[in-house]
Design a protein around this motif. Structure first.
Motif, PDB file in Angstrom:
ATOM      1  N   ALA A  84       0.811  -1.214   0.000  1.00 24.51           N
ATOM      2  CA  ALA A  84       0.000   0.000   0.000  1.00 24.51           C
ATOM      3  C   ALA A  84       0.853   1.277   0.000  1.00 24.51           C
ATOM      4  O   ALA A  84       0.598   2.206  -0.756  1.00 24.51           O
ATOM      5  CB  ALA A  84      -0.929  -0.010   1.215  1.00 24.51           C
TER       6      ALA A  84
ATOM      7  N   ARG B  86       2.731   1.822  -3.183  1.00 20.59           N
ATOM      8  CA  ARG B  86       1.738   2.217  -4.176  1.00 20.59           C
ATOM      9  C   ARG B  86       1.473   3.722  -4.107  1.00 20.59           C
ATOM     10  O   ARG B  86       1.533   4.432  -5.108  1.00 20.59           O
ATOM     11  CB  ARG B  86       0.456   1.429  -3.890  1.00 20.59           C
ATOM     12  CG  ARG B  86      -0.758   1.873  -4.605  1.00 20.59           C
ATOM     13  CD  ARG B  86      -0.800   1.424  -6.016  1.00 20.59           C
ATOM     14  NE  ARG B  86      -0.918  -0.027  -6.121  1.00 20.59           N
ATOM     15  CZ  ARG B  86      -0.992  -0.664  -7.291  1.00 20.59           C
ATOM     16  NH1 ARG B  86      -0.944   0.018  -8.424  1.00 20.59           N
ATOM     17  NH2 ARG B  86      -1.086  -1.968  -7.331  1.00 20.59           N
TER      18      ARG B  86
ATOM     19  N   LEU C 207      -5.761  -0.957   5.124  1.00 25.16           N
ATOM     20  CA  LEU C 207      -5.986   0.159   4.197  1.00 25.16           C
ATOM     21  C   LEU C 207      -5.197   1.385   4.648  1.00 25.16           C
ATOM     22  O   LEU C 207      -5.188   1.721   5.833  1.00 25.16           O
ATOM     23  CB  LEU C 207      -7.476   0.523   4.119  1.00 25.16           C
ATOM     24  CG  LEU C 207      -7.842   1.551   3.045  1.00 25.16           C
ATOM     25  CD1 LEU C 207      -7.871   0.923   1.658  1.00 25.16           C
ATOM     26  CD2 LEU C 207      -9.196   2.200   3.325  1.00 25.16           C
TER      27      LEU C 207
ATOM     28  N   ALA D  56      -5.170   2.952  -0.534  1.00 24.99           N
ATOM     29  CA  ALA D  56      -4.581   1.741  -1.101  1.00 24.99           C
ATOM     30  C   ALA D  56      -4.697   0.594  -0.108  1.00 24.99           C
ATOM     31  O   ALA D  56      -4.448   0.765   1.090  1.00 24.99           O
ATOM     32  CB  ALA D  56      -3.120   1.979  -1.460  1.00 24.99           C
TER      33      ALA D  56
ATOM     34  N   GLU E 202      -3.552  -2.901   1.583  1.00 25.57           N
ATOM     35  CA  GLU E 202      -2.323  -3.676   1.821  1.00 25.57           C
ATOM     36  C   GLU E 202      -2.707  -5.153   1.796  1.00 25.57           C
ATOM     37  O   GLU E 202      -3.235  -5.681   2.762  1.00 25.57           O
ATOM     38  CB  GLU E 202      -1.721  -3.292   3.183  1.00 25.57           C
ATOM     39  CG  GLU E 202      -0.479  -4.075   3.557  1.00 25.57           C
ATOM     40  CD  GLU E 202       0.601  -4.012   2.493  1.00 25.57           C
ATOM     41  OE1 GLU E 202       1.148  -2.925   2.264  1.00 25.57           O
ATOM     42  OE2 GLU E 202       0.889  -5.060   1.865  1.00 25.57           O
TER      43      GLU E 202
ATOM     44  N   GLY F 214      -5.651  -8.323   2.591  1.00 30.73           N
ATOM     45  CA  GLY F 214      -6.345  -7.077   2.280  1.00 30.73           C
ATOM     46  C   GLY F 214      -7.813  -7.113   2.670  1.00 30.73           C
ATOM     47  O   GLY F 214      -8.636  -6.374   2.121  1.00 30.73           O
TER      48      GLY F 214
END
Lengths: 286, 318
Positions: A60, A63, A111, A127, A129, A135
């Motif tokens: 995450a 990203r 998140l 994003a 994780e 997730g």
């Protein structure tokens, strides 16, 4: 130890564990084309195989790091942490699974939400994780997502979410199911205010996340080759008792069936999303 | 073994069989055995009371899927009048796993939507065991919007193992169909009352389950995944379903205590299938009561309250 290695004098014996003379993780192999890749180079290439273009999973923070402009950034909802009200226990306690996941990922839950800019356009970005319990969406993911939506509402700025999730978090039972309703309701509010929401579906986006926030984008984007669907392929295979068609539930399949707007290479994501958002909010090209 | 009774009900089944036998004997014999029958009936009642006062979550899961459990359409004429079924999603097909239409509740026009299982094999197949496909959810969405357009309250009835996991369902966007309904229901400008009457199976149930009130029949269940599914993923064995049912807390009573459900509608002794009329009457009065308070609220307040309620779901620390 087999009979042959027993014959060898101990000096020549090499134990399996001693074989790795190179530090772990310096090299990695592409799961799609088997090319051996230098990890630093792979990271520079946003975890996309430089040989075949295969999009590997991405954490995450990495990203958001790659997506957002370096400045300014502010995390939202970092203080929100999980609580095991059901005292759920399967083969392991949920509490222990959480502690393990927190240790492995250095995240409190699955998140990460930040405000920031993409090519100068202010927005809220979320994003998932995936390494944090697949997730999965529980109360913390739902609450952080809603706080992200609230921030977008408050500042009148767009929302972008990169999903990567196996679905609802079973250990939070019906509370996790209700996060589907919670996140969708928040998105309905955003939509009514005319604020754009771009959903980016990455590998994999399944179950309760796919059947709520991930499919509700004004624009739905998928990364190439991502597995996206409601039911998992194994469950479907068991139900219909036939082998599934090649490429079933992959991004290209979804595009063909009209479920997503486009497939975008991760390395073009900043350009494509900033251009889109600028048009949807009637701003000049970024 | 009597197939109309579940495992844990077998002692009751045996007693009931004995009573039947005595009745048969009684009709052609001279001896008066009515006293004996009355005694056995009292015993049967007592036994049922004691078994049903102490059901495990797994036993309740089985009751929720009892082969004789009343389904949505079994309640229809007992609760509503003037039902007119409306079919189709206007895009692809009509999904018989979801039934919907307009009807009157105590004279008041309403829109009803419910998942429908089948009783015999043919019907089960036609209704796809109550597992809707995207076209079912899209038909439901069409009816939700119809309710809003004409200002009719929406009443939904949940009874599904889950949304159908099939190739065609995925091709036609099962995820989007469910997600869209959550989106639409969260701000539908009319009172929405959802009642779980049997199995509340995951996202497939929630897709018609977002509203202002959530009611559950006493022996219905509502969960994020079936106990078998949960067991096979977390325990690596579907045989652990009883443990999974326990851990997930999927019963009406437990969910009420967790503040996820507003009201538990008590079932007659032995479950809804023992007395469908009474069950229907209780559902009806619960619906009327809910509607009365919701309709008194005014639409803006109603929508704010619905939103606040959705935002409250889930526990965390900060």
């Amino acid at each position: 130890m087999n009979w042959f290695s027993k014959l060898l004098p101990s000096r020549i014996r090499t134990e399996a564990s001693n074989k790795k003379s190179i530090p772990e993780g310096l090299w990695t192999k592409c799961a799609a084309c088997n090319a051996v890749l230098y990890r630093a180079e792979l990271e520079r290439n946003l975890h996309v195989c430089p040989k075949c273009g295969h999009h590997m999973r991405m954490g995450a923070r990495a990203r958001l790091e790659a997506f957002l402009d370096p400045e300014p950034r502010e995390e939202i909802g970092a203080e929100v942490a999980p609580r095991d009200v059901l005292k759920f226990k399967d083969l392991k306690k949920y509490k222990d699974r959480l502690a393990q996941a927190q240790k492995n990922t250095e995240e409190k839950d699955a998140l990460v939400v930040m405000t920031g800019r993409v090519k100068g356009i202010p927005l809220v970005a979320c994003a998932f994780e995936f390494r944090f319990m697949g997730g999965s969406m529980g109360a913390v993911v739902g609450e952080r997502f809603v706080r992200g939506v609230d921030a977008a509402l408050e500042s009148g700025i767009p929302l972008v979410c990169f999903s990567a999730s196996g679905g609802a978090r079973m250990q939070e039972a019906l509370f996790s199911l209700m996060q589907m309703a919670k996140t969708s309701a928040a998105l309905a509010r955003l939509s009514r205010r005319g604020i754009p929401y771009v959903s980016v579906l990455t590998d994999p986006t399944m179950g309760g996340v796919s059947a709520s926030l991930a499919m509700l984008g004004d624009v739905n984007i998928a990364e190439p080759g991502a597995l996206i669907g409601f039911a998992g392929p194994r469950v479907i295979e068991q139900t219909v008792r036939e082998t599934l068609p090649e490429g079933f539930q992959r991004s290209e399949f979804l595009l063909e069936h009209g479920a997503i707007d486009m497939i975008v290479d991760r390395r073009d994501m900043r350009d494509r999303i900033s251009s889109l958002l600028a048009m949807l909010t009637k701003q000049p090209s970024p | 073994m009597n197939l109309n009774f579940l495992d844990f009900e077998q002692p009751i089944a045996e007693l009931e069989a004995k009573i039947e036998e005595l009745r048969y004997v009684g009709s052609d014999a001279e001896i008066n055995i009515s006293e004996e029958i009355a005694r056995l009936q009292a015993k049967s009642r007592e036994l049922t009371e004691s078994i049903f006062s102490n059901l495990t979550p797994w036993q309740i899961s089985q009751l929720a899927r009892h082969p004789q459990r009343p389904y949505f359409l079994d309640y229809m004429d007992r609760i509503f009048t003037d039902f007119q079924e409306l079919h189709g999603d206007r895009a692809f097909a009509d999904d018989p796993a979801i039934v919907g239409g307009v009807a009157r509740l105590d004279g008041q026009p309403v829109v009803v939507i419910g998942q429908q299982k089948g009783r015999d094999t043919q019907e089960k197949l036609r209704r796809n065991f109550g597992m809707p496909r995207p076209e079912g959810y899209r038909k439901a969405k069409r009816l939700m919007e119809l309710a809003e357009r004409f200002g009719l309250p929406l009443l939904t009835f949940i009874d599904t193992p889950g949304a159908y996991p099939g190739v065609g369902a995925e091709e036609r966007g099962q995820s989007e169909a469910i997600a869209r309904n959550l989106f639409v229901l969260s701000r539908l400008k009319t009172p929405v009352v959802c009642t779980v009457i049997g199995e509340g199976g995951s996202g497939g149930a929630l897709a018609i389950g977002v509203g202002d009130r959530l009611l559950m029949l006493q022996y219905s269940t509502y969960s994020v995944i079936s106990p078998e599914g949960c067991a096979s993923i977390l325990w690596k064995s579907a045989d652990k379903a009883p443990e999974a049912a326990e851990a997930m807390g999927l019963t009406a009573e437990r969910l009420k205590s967790l503040d996820l459900v507003d009201e538990v509608i008590p079932e007659p002794l032995g479950g809804a299938h023992r007395d469908v009329d009474t069950t229907a009457a209780r559902i009806k009065s619960a619906l009327l009561e809910s509607l009365e308070s919701l309709q008194a609220m005014g639409i803006d307040k109603l929508l704010d309250a619905r939103y606040e309620r959705l935002m409250r779901y889930g526990h965390f620390t900060e």
